[in-house]
Design a protein around this motif. Structure first.
Motif, PDB file in Angstrom:
ATOM      1  N   MET A   1      33.297  41.598  39.487  1.00 35.74           N
ATOM      2  CA  MET A   1      33.902  42.387  40.559  1.00 35.74           C
ATOM      3  C   MET A   1      32.786  42.799  41.513  1.00 35.74           C
ATOM      4  O   MET A   1      31.907  43.558  41.142  1.00 35.74           O
ATOM      5  CB  MET A   1      34.596  43.619  39.970  1.00 35.74           C
ATOM      6  CG  MET A   1      35.161  44.573  40.985  1.00 35.74           C
ATOM      7  SD  MET A   1      36.707  44.082  41.733  1.00 35.74           S
ATOM      8  CE  MET A   1      37.817  44.180  40.377  1.00 35.74           C
TER       9      MET A   1
ATOM     10  N   LYS B   1      35.262  37.254  35.032  1.00 30.43           N
ATOM     11  CA  LYS B   1      35.243  37.452  36.478  1.00 30.43           C
ATOM     12  C   LYS B   1      34.356  38.645  36.786  1.00 30.43           C
ATOM     13  O   LYS B   1      34.406  39.660  36.105  1.00 30.43           O
ATOM     14  CB  LYS B   1      36.647  37.734  37.014  1.00 30.43           C
ATOM     15  CG  LYS B   1      37.531  36.542  37.080  1.00 30.43           C
ATOM     16  CD  LYS B   1      38.789  36.887  37.835  1.00 30.43           C
ATOM     17  CE  LYS B   1      39.587  35.653  38.102  1.00 30.43           C
ATOM     18  NZ  LYS B   1      40.763  35.931  38.909  1.00 30.43           N
TER      19      LYS B   1
ATOM     20  N   ARG C   1      38.518  46.049  49.011  1.00 28.13           N
ATOM     21  CA  ARG C   1      39.756  45.442  49.486  1.00 28.13           C
ATOM     22  C   ARG C   1      40.934  45.892  48.618  1.00 28.13           C
ATOM     23  O   ARG C   1      41.992  46.247  49.119  1.00 28.13           O
ATOM     24  CB  ARG C   1      39.639  43.926  49.470  1.00 28.13           C
ATOM     25  CG  ARG C   1      40.878  43.256  49.998  1.00 28.13           C
ATOM     26  CD  ARG C   1      40.783  41.762  50.038  1.00 28.13           C
ATOM     27  NE  ARG C   1      39.690  41.278  49.218  1.00 28.13           N
ATOM     28  CZ  ARG C   1      39.217  40.057  49.238  1.00 28.13           C
ATOM     29  NH1 ARG C   1      39.739  39.181  50.030  1.00 28.13           N
ATOM     30  NH2 ARG C   1      38.240  39.680  48.449  1.00 28.13           N
TER      31      ARG C   1
ATOM     32  N   ARG D   1      32.932  44.123  47.720  1.00 30.78           N
ATOM     33  CA  ARG D   1      33.908  43.730  48.742  1.00 30.78           C
ATOM     34  C   ARG D   1      35.310  43.614  48.143  1.00 30.78           C
ATOM     35  O   ARG D   1      36.293  44.088  48.704  1.00 30.78           O
ATOM     36  CB  ARG D   1      33.482  42.404  49.360  1.00 30.78           C
ATOM     37  CG  ARG D   1      34.308  42.022  50.555  1.00 30.78           C
ATOM     38  CD  ARG D   1      33.720  40.833  51.233  1.00 30.78           C
ATOM     39  NE  ARG D   1      32.436  41.205  51.827  1.00 30.78           N
ATOM     40  CZ  ARG D   1      31.671  40.403  52.519  1.00 30.78           C
ATOM     41  NH1 ARG D   1      32.037  39.148  52.684  1.00 30.78           N
ATOM     42  NH2 ARG D   1      30.544  40.803  53.030  1.00 30.78           N
ATOM     43  N   ARG D   2      35.423  43.017  46.969  1.00 29.99           N
ATOM     44  CA  ARG D   2      36.717  42.880  46.298  1.00 29.99           C
ATOM     45  C   ARG D   2      37.252  44.247  45.870  1.00 29.99           C
ATOM     46  O   ARG D   2      38.449  44.522  45.956  1.00 29.99           O
ATOM     47  CB  ARG D   2      36.586  41.965  45.097  1.00 29.99           C
ATOM     48  CG  ARG D   2      37.908  41.696  44.426  1.00 29.99           C
ATOM     49  CD  ARG D   2      37.770  40.748  43.296  1.00 29.99           C
ATOM     50  NE  ARG D   2      37.467  39.415  43.837  1.00 29.99           N
ATOM     51  CZ  ARG D   2      37.355  38.333  43.103  1.00 29.99           C
ATOM     52  NH1 ARG D   2      37.496  38.412  41.802  1.00 29.99           N
ATOM     53  NH2 ARG D   2      37.088  37.173  43.647  1.00 29.99           N
TER      54      ARG D   2
END
Length: 74
Positions: free
Chosen positions: A5, A3, A12, A8-9
């Motif tokens: 990163m 994944k 958040r 934006r993630r």
């Protein structure tokens, strides 16, 4: 499975974490992990015969007096 990163993630997640920490101060004393109203070092109970004294008592929470049910005076 890999994944990535993105910014934006990350922002958040940081915002949710900071919000959770900010709201922790609004939790009642009994829900906080470290509360100045509770005894810091409670005695350890061990052995085969354990006796508990359960009684009604008055307790001060956030400067207000409440009726509570205590176990061994706490």
């Amino acid at each position: 499975m890999t994944k990535t990163m993105d910014r934006r993630r990350l922002l958040r997640g940081a915002g949710l974490g900071a919000g959770g920490l900010a709201l922790a101060a609004w939790m009642p004393a009994w829900a906080q992990s470290v509360s100045p109203g509770l005894a810091p070092d409670l005695p350890t109970v061990s052995g085969e015969d354990i006796r508990l004294r359960i009684a009604r008592q008055r307790m001060a929470i956030d400067g207000r007096q409440y009726r509570a049910i205590g176990v061994n005076g706490t």
